[in-house]
Write a protein that holds these residues in place. Structure first.
Motif, PDB file in Angstrom:
ATOM      1  N   GLY A   1     -76.077 -87.122  18.337  1.00 31.07           N
ATOM      2  CA  GLY A   1     -76.496 -85.699  17.873  1.00 31.07           C
ATOM      3  C   GLY A   1     -77.690 -85.152  18.593  1.00 31.07           C
ATOM      4  N   ALA A   2     -78.741 -85.880  18.626  1.00 33.77           N
ATOM      5  CA  ALA A   2     -79.757 -85.731  19.644  1.00 33.77           C
ATOM      6  C   ALA A   2     -79.513 -84.864  20.704  1.00 33.77           C
ATOM      7  CB  ALA A   2     -80.959 -86.756  19.501  1.00 33.77           C
ATOM      8  N   ALA A   3     -78.638 -85.742  21.409  1.00 34.92           N
ATOM      9  CA  ALA A   3     -78.220 -85.286  22.878  1.00 34.92           C
ATOM     10  C   ALA A   3     -77.425 -83.818  22.889  1.00 34.92           C
ATOM     11  CB  ALA A   3     -77.426 -86.167  23.664  1.00 34.92           C
ATOM     12  N   ARG A   4     -76.575 -83.688  21.587  1.00 35.22           N
ATOM     13  CA  ARG A   4     -75.778 -82.389  21.505  1.00 35.22           C
ATOM     14  C   ARG A   4     -77.020 -81.339  21.322  1.00 35.22           C
ATOM     15  NH1 ARG A   4     -73.373 -83.861  17.215  1.00 35.22           N
ATOM     16  NH2 ARG A   4     -71.584 -84.766  18.617  1.00 35.22           N
ATOM     17  N   ASN A   5     -77.982 -81.651  20.530  1.00 34.24           N
ATOM     18  CA  ASN A   5     -78.878 -80.523  20.242  1.00 34.24           C
ATOM     19  C   ASN A   5     -79.489 -80.037  21.558  1.00 34.24           C
ATOM     20  OD1 ASN A   5     -78.389 -80.539  17.315  1.00 34.24           O
ATOM     21  ND2 ASN A   5     -79.977 -81.969  17.088  1.00 34.24           N
ATOM     22  N   LEU A   6     -80.205 -81.242  22.401  1.00 35.11           N
ATOM     23  CA  LEU A   6     -80.564 -80.917  23.606  1.00 35.11           C
ATOM     24  C   LEU A   6     -79.826 -79.761  24.408  1.00 35.11           C
ATOM     25  CD1 LEU A   6     -82.093 -84.364  24.414  1.00 35.11           C
ATOM     26  CD2 LEU A   6     -83.397 -82.248  23.655  1.00 35.11           C
ATOM     27  N   LYS A   7     -78.519 -80.324  24.693  1.00 37.24           N
ATOM     28  CA  LYS A   7     -77.687 -79.382  25.320  1.00 37.24           C
ATOM     29  C   LYS A   7     -77.562 -77.905  24.869  1.00 37.24           C
ATOM     30  CE  LYS A   7     -72.900 -78.731  27.094  1.00 37.24           C
ATOM     31  NZ  LYS A   7     -71.625 -79.299  27.141  1.00 37.24           N
ATOM     32  N   GLU A   8     -77.564 -77.922  23.458  1.00 36.56           N
ATOM     33  CA  GLU A   8     -77.705 -76.486  22.771  1.00 36.56           C
ATOM     34  C   GLU A   8     -78.629 -75.667  22.932  1.00 36.56           C
ATOM     35  OE1 GLU A   8     -76.824 -77.436  18.820  1.00 36.56           O
ATOM     36  OE2 GLU A   8     -74.600 -77.717  19.214  1.00 36.56           O
ATOM     37  N   GLN A   9     -79.937 -76.550  23.306  1.00 33.94           N
ATOM     38  CA  GLN A   9     -81.378 -75.810  23.721  1.00 33.94           C
ATOM     39  C   GLN A   9     -81.442 -75.623  25.124  1.00 33.94           C
ATOM     40  OE1 GLN A   9     -84.634 -77.747  21.995  1.00 33.94           O
ATOM     41  NE2 GLN A   9     -83.092 -79.055  20.771  1.00 33.94           N
TER      42      GLN A   9
ATOM     43  N   LYS B   1     -74.224 -93.983  26.544  1.00 30.66           N
ATOM     44  CA  LYS B   1     -72.850 -93.506  26.370  1.00 30.66           C
ATOM     45  C   LYS B   1     -72.949 -92.469  25.195  1.00 30.66           C
ATOM     46  CE  LYS B   1     -70.659 -97.705  28.090  1.00 30.66           C
ATOM     47  NZ  LYS B   1     -69.847 -99.020  27.587  1.00 30.66           N
ATOM     48  N   ASP B   2     -73.550 -92.784  24.347  1.00 29.66           N
ATOM     49  CA  ASP B   2     -73.702 -91.690  22.983  1.00 29.66           C
ATOM     50  C   ASP B   2     -74.247 -90.434  23.495  1.00 29.66           C
ATOM     51  OD1 ASP B   2     -72.620 -93.551  21.269  1.00 29.66           O
ATOM     52  OD2 ASP B   2     -74.254 -94.099  20.457  1.00 29.66           O
ATOM     53  N   ALA B   3     -75.392 -90.596  24.557  1.00 31.50           N
ATOM     54  CA  ALA B   3     -75.881 -89.560  24.882  1.00 31.50           C
ATOM     55  C   ALA B   3     -75.211 -88.612  25.729  1.00 31.50           C
ATOM     56  CB  ALA B   3     -77.235 -89.685  25.547  1.00 31.50           C
ATOM     57  N   ILE B   4     -74.317 -89.317  26.531  1.00 32.68           N
ATOM     58  CA  ILE B   4     -73.283 -88.457  27.470  1.00 32.68           C
ATOM     59  C   ILE B   4     -72.211 -87.875  26.472  1.00 32.68           C
ATOM     60  CG2 ILE B   4     -71.662 -88.991  29.131  1.00 32.68           C
ATOM     61  CD1 ILE B   4     -73.459 -91.002  30.398  1.00 32.68           C
ATOM     62  N   LYS B   5     -71.796 -88.478  25.559  1.00 30.48           N
ATOM     63  CA  LYS B   5     -70.769 -88.109  24.563  1.00 30.48           C
ATOM     64  C   LYS B   5     -71.172 -86.747  24.028  1.00 30.48           C
ATOM     65  CE  LYS B   5     -67.761 -89.267  21.014  1.00 30.48           C
ATOM     66  NZ  LYS B   5     -67.297 -90.642  19.897  1.00 30.48           N
ATOM     67  N   GLY B   6     -72.448 -86.885  23.210  1.00 28.85           N
ATOM     68  CA  GLY B   6     -72.893 -85.639  22.788  1.00 28.85           C
ATOM     69  C   GLY B   6     -73.298 -84.413  23.548  1.00 28.85           C
ATOM     70  N   SER B   7     -73.533 -84.732  24.694  1.00 33.87           N
ATOM     71  CA  SER B   7     -74.124 -83.837  25.716  1.00 33.87           C
ATOM     72  C   SER B   7     -73.006 -83.226  26.625  1.00 33.87           C
ATOM     73  CB  SER B   7     -75.476 -83.859  26.211  1.00 33.87           C
ATOM     74  OG  SER B   7     -75.343 -85.202  26.887  1.00 33.87           O
ATOM     75  N   GLU B   8     -72.567 -84.167  27.291  1.00 30.27           N
ATOM     76  CA  GLU B   8     -71.665 -84.129  28.475  1.00 30.27           C
ATOM     77  C   GLU B   8     -72.620 -83.685  29.838  1.00 30.27           C
ATOM     78  OE1 GLU B   8     -68.481 -80.989  27.524  1.00 30.27           O
ATOM     79  OE2 GLU B   8     -67.346 -82.485  26.693  1.00 30.27           O
ATOM     80  N   LEU B   9     -73.742 -84.205  29.588  1.00 29.72           N
ATOM     81  CA  LEU B   9     -74.950 -84.173  30.609  1.00 29.72           C
ATOM     82  C   LEU B   9     -75.217 -85.378  31.247  1.00 29.72           C
ATOM     83  CD1 LEU B   9     -77.236 -81.879  28.660  1.00 29.72           C
ATOM     84  CD2 LEU B   9     -75.683 -80.947  30.548  1.00 29.72           C
ATOM     85  N   PRO B  10     -75.754 -85.297  32.590  1.00 27.86           N
ATOM     86  CA  PRO B  10     -76.123 -86.578  33.272  1.00 27.86           C
ATOM     87  C   PRO B  10     -77.393 -87.235  32.203  1.00 27.86           C
ATOM     88  CG  PRO B  10     -76.809 -84.633  34.561  1.00 27.86           C
ATOM     89  CD  PRO B  10     -75.791 -83.991  33.316  1.00 27.86           C
ATOM     90  N   VAL B  11     -77.480 -88.474  32.187  1.00 26.97           N
ATOM     91  CA  VAL B  11     -78.506 -89.130  31.434  1.00 26.97           C
ATOM     92  C   VAL B  11     -78.973 -90.124  32.090  1.00 26.97           C
ATOM     93  CG1 VAL B  11     -78.967 -90.308  29.301  1.00 26.97           C
ATOM     94  CG2 VAL B  11     -77.151 -88.416  29.226  1.00 26.97           C
ATOM     95  N   LEU B  12     -80.550 -90.228  31.928  1.00 27.52           N
ATOM     96  CA  LEU B  12     -81.191 -91.270  32.605  1.00 27.52           C
ATOM     97  C   LEU B  12     -81.570 -92.510  31.652  1.00 27.52           C
ATOM     98  CD1 LEU B  12     -83.368 -89.498  35.145  1.00 27.52           C
ATOM     99  CD2 LEU B  12     -81.374 -90.342  35.733  1.00 27.52           C
TER     100      LEU B  12
END
Length: 221
Positions: free
Chosen positions: A170-178, A196-207
């Motif tokens: 959810g945190a990653a999804r919020n970051l994408k929305e921002q 994996k959760d961050a990628i799932k939520g955002s569909e963005l590259p994650v370090l």
């Protein structure tokens, strides 16, 4: 096959059974990991002595009993320095298991700072745009904003602890929305499942700091 040794220094207690297997997997069987922790010498009833006070920067790490602990930076530094001095006598290279900045730490052997590796990697990937950060604690928001300001990038930050049940997706999804274009999980406590959760939520590259740092160290050793 020549066996090499590399130290890993946590700001909490060693061994970090939740973290070092990820690093060992990347370094391979030809590298022996020697672990040490800044809080190794402290008993459970002494942990109150390292709690953050006033405006001191707050860090968080894991203890042997599986619990997490908040640590004040000013109280951490002398403990960290002493353990590093002892660790350097046993190994040729050390990985710091924290994404914080520790310019006051003195070292004689090569010391891999995830903080520096992350910042340089981000600058190599993202020369403009918005950087998304996921951090463990709300009280770290201001200090980490100041740390990342040097990147010159616009920042957006969400909080989700790697040590307690939290909504990284959810945190990653919020970051994408921002408007984030890249996400950094800014703590060594985040693992491959968090990524994996961050990628799932955002569909963005994650370090992920632990694997990124280990890959750089593997190139060196």
């Amino acid at each position: 096959m020549t066996v090499k040794s590399i130290g890993v220094l946590t700001i909490g207690q060693s061994p970090r059974t939740d973290l070092t297997p990820s690093i060992q997997h990347i370094l391979g069987d030809s590298v022996i990991i020697v672990e040490a922790g800044a809080l190794d010498r402290l008993r459970d009833d002494e942990m109150h002595s390292i709690q953050p006070e006033g405006q001191d920067s707050t860090y968080i790490s894991k203890l042997r009993n599986g619990q997490s602990v908040k640590i004040g930076k000013s109280k951490l530094l002398p403990l960290l320095q002493e353990e590093l001095n002892k660790l350097e006598e046993q190994v040729s290279t050390v990985i710091m298991l924290c994404t914080g900045d520790f310019p006051a730490i003195e070292h004689k052997k090569p010391l891999f700072y995830p903080d520096k590796i992350l910042s340089q990697t981000v600058q190599a990937i993202l020369d403009k745009g918005k950087l998304g950060l996921i951090v463990p604690l709300e009280e770290q928001r201001n200090s980490l904003t100041k740390k990342w300001d040097a990147s010159g990038l616009e920042l957006c930050i969400e909080v989700a602890s790697p040590y307690h049940e939290s909504d990284v997706e959810g945190a990653a999804r919020n970051l994408k929305e921002q408007g984030a274009a890249l996400i950094v999980l800014d703590c060594m406590g985040y693992n491959e499942d968090h990524k994996k959760d961050a990628i799932k939520g955002s569909e963005l590259p994650v370090l992920l700091p632990r694997t990124l740092t280990a890959r750089i160290a593997a190139e060196y050793v």
